[in-house]
Write a protein that holds these residues in place. Structure first.
Motif, PDB file in Angstrom:
ATOM      1  N   THR A   8      -1.133   6.378   0.807  1.00 29.61           N
ATOM      2  CA  THR A   8       0.240   6.002   1.141  1.00 29.61           C
ATOM      3  C   THR A   8       0.967   5.606  -0.149  1.00 29.61           C
ATOM      4  O   THR A   8       0.420   5.701  -1.242  1.00 29.61           O
ATOM      5  CB  THR A   8       0.237   4.850   2.156  1.00 29.61           C
ATOM      6  OG1 THR A   8      -0.729   3.862   1.736  1.00 29.61           O
ATOM      7  CG2 THR A   8      -0.146   5.345   3.535  1.00 29.61           C
ATOM      8  N   LEU A  49       6.626  -4.563   5.479  1.00 32.43           N
ATOM      9  CA  LEU A  49       6.465  -4.241   4.062  1.00 32.43           C
ATOM     10  C   LEU A  49       5.583  -5.261   3.355  1.00 32.43           C
ATOM     11  O   LEU A  49       4.750  -4.902   2.515  1.00 32.43           O
ATOM     12  CB  LEU A  49       7.832  -4.153   3.371  1.00 32.43           C
ATOM     13  CG  LEU A  49       8.759  -3.026   3.830  1.00 32.43           C
ATOM     14  CD1 LEU A  49      10.028  -3.000   2.985  1.00 32.43           C
ATOM     15  CD2 LEU A  49       8.061  -1.671   3.772  1.00 32.43           C
ATOM     16  N   TYR A  52       2.040  -4.532   4.374  1.00 33.73           N
ATOM     17  CA  TYR A  52       1.530  -3.357   3.664  1.00 33.73           C
ATOM     18  C   TYR A  52       1.144  -3.708   2.220  1.00 33.73           C
ATOM     19  O   TYR A  52       0.066  -3.336   1.749  1.00 33.73           O
ATOM     20  CB  TYR A  52       2.568  -2.236   3.665  1.00 33.73           C
ATOM     21  CG  TYR A  52       2.138  -1.058   2.826  1.00 33.73           C
ATOM     22  CD1 TYR A  52       1.098  -0.231   3.257  1.00 33.73           C
ATOM     23  CD2 TYR A  52       2.737  -0.796   1.602  1.00 33.73           C
ATOM     24  CE1 TYR A  52       0.677   0.834   2.479  1.00 33.73           C
ATOM     25  CE2 TYR A  52       2.321   0.273   0.823  1.00 33.73           C
ATOM     26  CZ  TYR A  52       1.290   1.082   1.261  1.00 33.73           C
ATOM     27  OH  TYR A  52       0.872   2.138   0.478  1.00 33.73           O
ATOM     28  N   PHE A 147      -2.765  -0.231   8.430  1.00 34.82           N
ATOM     29  CA  PHE A 147      -2.655   0.223   7.044  1.00 34.82           C
ATOM     30  C   PHE A 147      -4.030   0.428   6.406  1.00 34.82           C
ATOM     31  O   PHE A 147      -4.222   1.364   5.628  1.00 34.82           O
ATOM     32  CB  PHE A 147      -1.845  -0.777   6.217  1.00 34.82           C
ATOM     33  CG  PHE A 147      -0.431  -0.966   6.706  1.00 34.82           C
ATOM     34  CD1 PHE A 147       0.307   0.097   7.190  1.00 34.82           C
ATOM     35  CD2 PHE A 147       0.166  -2.232   6.694  1.00 34.82           C
ATOM     36  CE1 PHE A 147       1.617  -0.072   7.641  1.00 34.82           C
ATOM     37  CE2 PHE A 147       1.460  -2.410   7.141  1.00 34.82           C
ATOM     38  CZ  PHE A 147       2.187  -1.333   7.619  1.00 34.82           C
ATOM     39  N   ILE A 199       6.791   3.036   3.260  1.00 35.22           N
ATOM     40  CA  ILE A 199       5.327   2.966   3.238  1.00 35.22           C
ATOM     41  C   ILE A 199       4.708   4.347   3.134  1.00 35.22           C
ATOM     42  O   ILE A 199       3.731   4.545   2.398  1.00 35.22           O
ATOM     43  CB  ILE A 199       4.810   2.254   4.511  1.00 35.22           C
ATOM     44  CG1 ILE A 199       5.297   0.806   4.545  1.00 35.22           C
ATOM     45  CG2 ILE A 199       3.283   2.306   4.593  1.00 35.22           C
ATOM     46  CD1 ILE A 199       5.084   0.107   5.879  1.00 35.22           C
TER      47      ILE A 199
END
Length: 232
Positions: A8, A49, A52, A147, A199
């Protein structure tokens, strides 16, 4: 060179910058413009965010203990500023109204426990997130697990991430933060989907920002909100 562990977006300085801008808009709206939900809609971008970026940090850090201690220190430092910014009228009663750093730390610790097969830590994190009144509750852990588990399958991560927020399509008309279209309400959580491209789409901003800026900014902007409230 350290082996890449995610497929990612690794442009985390840009992602963190977008996250703190979104967070600031959210907090400014909550403190000064509660009648305008658009501020809170924009703010929904921030939490995913941050989750992540912490997942990336967990996978790339050389010392997870120092990483967690650093996060914990700034969570404690930020707590009085969090109370002053949003609950200055009842400081004692809000001592345990914990700032978002605490949710992120517990979620990160549980995810790391899963990664290292320290199941007691993973289970303890789940229990804490359900027993203690953490902001966002289990959402942080769910996002970090997405994630982490889909780190090499971004297409799958994007699908599961999207599915996580689809229930918000059925919101409540009584919710002042909901997006109302005709006679239908959409929960403001749906705006977290705006974080998805940051992301899963690769960027190369080459931003060079000290990690300490992101730590210091959180308590600093809370203190600024408190000071502004004193003169408004």
């Amino acid at each position: 060179m350290q082996e890449q562990r995610l497929k990612t977006n690794l442009d985390t300085n840009l992602i963190k910058l977008i996250a703190i801008i979104s967070m600031t808009v959210d907090h400014v709206g909550g403190a000064f413009f509660p009648e305008y939900p658009v501020f809170r809609w924009i703010g929904r971008i921030a939490f995913p965010l941050f989750c992540y970026c912490l997942t990336v940090g967990m996978l790339y850090t050389h010392d997870i203990k120092k990483y967690l201690l650093r996060l914990g220190a700034f969570a404690l430092i930020s707590q009085p500023f969090w109370i002053l910014a949003f609950n200055s009228d009842d400081i004692v009663g809000n001592i345990f109204n914990l700032n978002i750093f605490f949710t992120l730390i517990v979620s990160l610790l549980a995810t790391w426990g899963f990664k290292e097969k320290k199941w007691w830590l993973f289970i303890a994190g789940i229990i804490l997130l359900n027993v203690v009144n953490f902001d966002y509750a289990m959402t942080g852990l769910i996002l970090m697990m997405i994630f982490y588990l889909c780190r090499n399958k971004p297409w799958l991560g994007a699908i599961i991430y999207t599915l996580t927020y689809l229930p918000a399509l059925n919101g409540y008309m009584e919710d002042p933060l909901a997006l109302k279209i005709g006679g239908h309400a959409i929960g403001f959580e749906i705006f977290a989907l705006l974080a998805l491209p940051f992301i899963y789409i690769h960027t190369k901003s080459d931003l060079k920002i000290s990690k300490w800026f992101f730590y210091i900014y959180y308590p600093a902007h809370l203190f600024a909100i408190f000071l502004i409230q004193l003169f408004v």
